[in-house]
Design an enzyme around this catalytic site. Structure first.
Site, mmCIF file in Angstrom:
data_model
loop_
_atom_site.group_PDB
_atom_site.id
_atom_site.type_symbol
_atom_site.label_atom_id
_atom_site.label_comp_id
_atom_site.label_asym_id
_atom_site.label_seq_id
_atom_site.Cartn_x
_atom_site.Cartn_y
_atom_site.Cartn_z
ATOM 1 N N TYR A 1 -0.937 -1.204 3.569
ATOM 2 C CA TYR A 1 -1.948 -1.769 4.463
ATOM 3 C C TYR A 1 -1.649 -3.248 4.720
ATOM 4 O O TYR A 1 -1.663 -3.715 5.867
ATOM 5 C CB TYR A 1 -3.330 -1.605 3.805
ATOM 6 C CG TYR A 1 -4.455 -2.339 4.509
ATOM 7 C CD1 TYR A 1 -5.026 -1.819 5.661
ATOM 8 C CD2 TYR A 1 -4.953 -3.536 3.997
ATOM 9 C CE1 TYR A 1 -6.065 -2.477 6.292
ATOM 10 C CE2 TYR A 1 -5.990 -4.202 4.625
ATOM 11 C CZ TYR A 1 -6.543 -3.675 5.780
ATOM 12 O OH TYR A 1 -7.568 -4.329 6.404
ATOM 13 N N SER B 1 -6.372 -9.675 8.112
ATOM 14 C CA SER B 1 -6.927 -9.533 6.760
ATOM 15 C C SER B 1 -6.188 -10.487 5.830
ATOM 16 O O SER B 1 -5.032 -10.833 6.070
ATOM 17 C CB SER B 1 -6.737 -8.103 6.266
ATOM 18 O OG SER B 1 -6.950 -8.040 4.869
#
Lengths: 458, 251
Positions: free
Chosen positions: B157, B144
């Site tokens: 995250y 990501s």
């Protein structure tokens, strides 16, 4: 797997790694097959198959170039009127290049040569190659009188034409076993020069008419076709056809008269190892095609050319496959039978409408096919083209062409394939089930296996 | 086997209910992929996803896989490879967590890290070894942009994805020359159930766009893929922004 190397086909797409084994004797070959491990092995010659036919991910690849001896050349058989001509017995890893070096000075030529001399005799049988003389001479296996085949159980069989094992092996992509040696019939020649006629065809219909009307007059015949030309010029092309020049065709005082059988192919520097991606786009290939077409004479007859110039122009540039850059390229070659000319026209129109930058597109007419179960040639029109693999949407475009080809009861050439849908294969090769059954019987453990056989479930 | 355009014939999706994973599977099944393994926690959703792919003509099997149970990975994933070659493994599992709650409850933060990072290490290594003995295959890892530089709004995250990203890059180097291709995919904000209810970030993308980028990356044998591609430039600038400035940016 410390000795694993990356292996790919000539198109340089989809490389996989394998353990390379190079047997130099029959005993070493038997040992290599016995010890190839659970992911099997596949023989490989000089790696000119475009796709994944001679790679075997995670298994063994048998480099056959160590078995490259000429055993005997028998020219006595050529003396009688109905004799089959001279023969050579040679090991499977010898290249056609080497055979030409040996045989031409003796006045003999290989019966069939593809667009490169750098294929081995084993590879020539495994792919059942064809050349510019297919309409006259058929494919390579027609000229093979016998071969020694090492099968999965480690035994060597002498295989002769007319047997199921011969027909499965000719065009069988190395999957029936390892060809160790072969007896090949030869073609007599008086000189090492070709007498070549060149003419231009203004469009596809003109080309097909010329080929259909006059092909039978030439032993060798081929047409280069400009697939980027559109509209009225669609299919414009240059035909080159000819035969081996007889001795009396050489000018009286020419140098060639003194050594009419000399074989001296020239060579240019190799293509660089790094070539930027996208060099061969529509603009550059379009320009090349324009020049190539314009430079060809409208009509010229009896021009003397070297064998290398006529048959193997690309062999002059070692590693020419690198010019496509890292992404590599795919070759697409199909055949559709006589009477299916409409399908051929439709396909050429689609390629030309799409603007596929192909500068090596070749059209020729095949004669009678040979009995190989997976042998490619059949009577009809065959078109071969190459396209950079990184062209977006190329995969689905070629799938659509496959459907046209299959609907016309034609087929694509496995030695060049790297992307066929497995489902389409059975429609193209009606003897596929016989081939699978013979392999299941001959090689139940799947000792001979390749990426091609996994991909297409051969 | 993969064809000349990198399209696989068999696919294993780790995180079998992942929207990006399934969008990719659909795209590949429409091309060449015939065998699909969906690995995930047994659920109705997993079976529904399998049925949808079957309707497209694929041979789909599901297998129980839990990212939080690395001890089981060797067995659960290993047995898939004994049934035949896998041309592509898509590592698509991961959770976003809830930044505010995770900051308050360290154990739920650890769960994010264990799923996204620890779980990926064991699953990734098991698959990498199997691919290596096959001598071919692609391991596609969904990272990501959040892993590129930690942001105040989702650094838990983000840090797990940073770890995953570094792991995948290193694994790619380790496997260089073995015939196995590792591709790190860094999407930006993806509109999916994972991000439902969140405020959309600039340059938001969709699972289908990520799937398309994966297919292109396979064709090009890319090592890193940004989705959308322009994020490569944006993130390169952001990564080098001084921290006092970065803190104040609305990212």
């Amino acid at each position: 797997m410390s000795d694993a190397v990356s292996v790919s086909g000539w198109g340089r797409t989809a490389p996989t790694t394998a353990r390379l084994v190079r047997p130099r004797t029959q005993e070493e070959a038997v040992a290599a097959v016995r010890d190839c491990g659970e992911r099997g092995g596949i023989p490989r010659g000089l790696g000119r198959a475009y796709g994944d036919a001679a790679q075997n991910a995670g298994g063994a690849v048998f480099d056959m170039t160590g078995l490259d001896r000429v055993r005997t050349i028998d020219t006595t058989r050529g003396s009688g009127t109905d004799a089959p001509g001279a023969t050579v017995v040679c090991e499977a890893g010898i290249s056609l290049h080497r055979l030409m070096e040996v045989l031409l000075p003796l006045g003999w030529f290989v019966p069939v040569t593809p667009g490169t001399r750098y294929v081995t005799v084993g590879g020539a049988i495994g792919a059942d190659i064809h050349g510019k003389n297919h309409h006259v001479s058929g494919s390579f296996s027609r000229h093979v009188l016998a071969m020694d085949l090492l099968t999965a159980d480690g035994t060597v069989h002498t295989v002769t034409p007319g047997t199921p094992l011969f027909d499965a092996t000719a065009g069988g992509m190395g999957l029936t076993g390892m060809i160790l040696s072969a007896t090949v019939q030869l073609q007599p020649v008086e000189t090492s020069l070709m007498s070549v006629d060149t003419e231009r065809a203004t469009d596809l219909d003109d080309l097909m008419a010329r080929l259909a009307a006059t092909d039978h007059r030439y032993r060798y015949s081929v047409a280069w076709i400009d697939l980027l030309a559109r509209g009225a010029a669609m299919g414009r092309s240059v035909l080159t056809r000819g035969d081996h020049a007889p001795l009396d065709a050489l000018p009286a005082r020419a140098r060639a008269r003194r050594a009419p059988l000399a074989f001296r192919p020239g060579q240019l520097p190799a293509a660089p190892s790094f070539v930027p991606e996208g060099l061969l786009g529509k603009a550059s290939v379009g320009l090349f095609n324009e020049l190539w077409y314009r430079k060809a004479p409208r009509s010229r007859t009896g021009e003397l050319q070297k064998i290398s110039t006529f048959f193997h122009p690309l062999d002059g540039v070692p590693h020419w496959n690198r010019i496509y850059g890292r992404g590599g390229f795919v070759q697409y070659q199909f055949v559709v039978g006589y009477g299916k000319e409409e399908a051929l026209r439709r396909i050429v129109r689609r390629i030309s409408d799409r603007g596929c930058p192909s500068f090596l597109a070749v059209l020729k007419r095949f004669g009678e096919g040979d009995p190989g179960w997976l042998s490619f040639p059949m009577p009809g029109w065959t078109l071969a083209l190459d396209i950079p693999a990184n062209l977006p949407g190329l995969g689905s475009f070629l799938d659509e062409l496959d459907e046209e080809v299959a609907a016309a009861e034609g087929r694509v050439y496995l030695a060049k394939d790297s992307r066929l849908r497995p489902e389409t294969l059975a429609a193209m090769y009606p003897r596929l089930d016989d081939f699978r059954a013979l392999r299941a019987d001959l090689d139940p453990r799947g000792v001979f296996r390749s990426d091609l056989s996994r991909r297409l479930d051969l | 086997m993969k064809d000349a355009f990198g399209t696989p014939q068999s696919l294993l999706v780790l995180g079998g209910t992942s929207e990006i994973g399934l969008a990719t599977a659909r795209r590949l099944v429409a091309r060449r992929t015939r065998t699909v393994w969906l690995a995930g926690r047994p659920s109705a959703d997993l079976e529904k996803a399998a049925a949808a792919l079957r309707d497209m003509g694929a041979d789909v099997r599901t297998v129980a896989f839990d990212a939080l149970d690395p001890e089981s990975h060797e067995e659960s994933l290993g047995k898939i490879f004994t049934e035949g070659d896998i041309d592509m493994v898509l590592l698509a599992f991961g959770i976003l967590g809830d930044q505010a709650r995770d900051e308050d409850e360290p154990l739920s933060a650890v769960r994010v890290a264990q799923t996204n990072y620890t779980g990926a290490i064991s699953a990734g290594l098991v698959c990498a070894r199997a691919l290596q003995s096959q001598g071919h295959g692609s391991l596609v890892v969904l990272s990501s942009v959040a892993g590129e530089r930690a942001r105040r709004s989702n650094f838990i995250y983000g840090s797990s994805k940073a770890g995953l990203d570094a792991f995948a890059q290193g694994l790619g180097d380790a496997l260089h020359g073995t015939g196995v291709h590792v591709m790190v995919v860094r999407p930006g904000f993806v509109r999916s159930k994972m991000t439902a209810g969140l405020e959309e970030a600039p340059m938001a993308t969709t699972p289908d766009a990520v799937a398309e980028a994966i297919e292109t990356g396979l064709r090009r044998r890319s090592e890193t893929v940004w989705v959308p591609g322009a994020l490569r430039v944006v993130m390169s600038a952001l990564r080098h922004a001084p921290r006092p400035l970065f803190r104040r940016l609305p990212v």
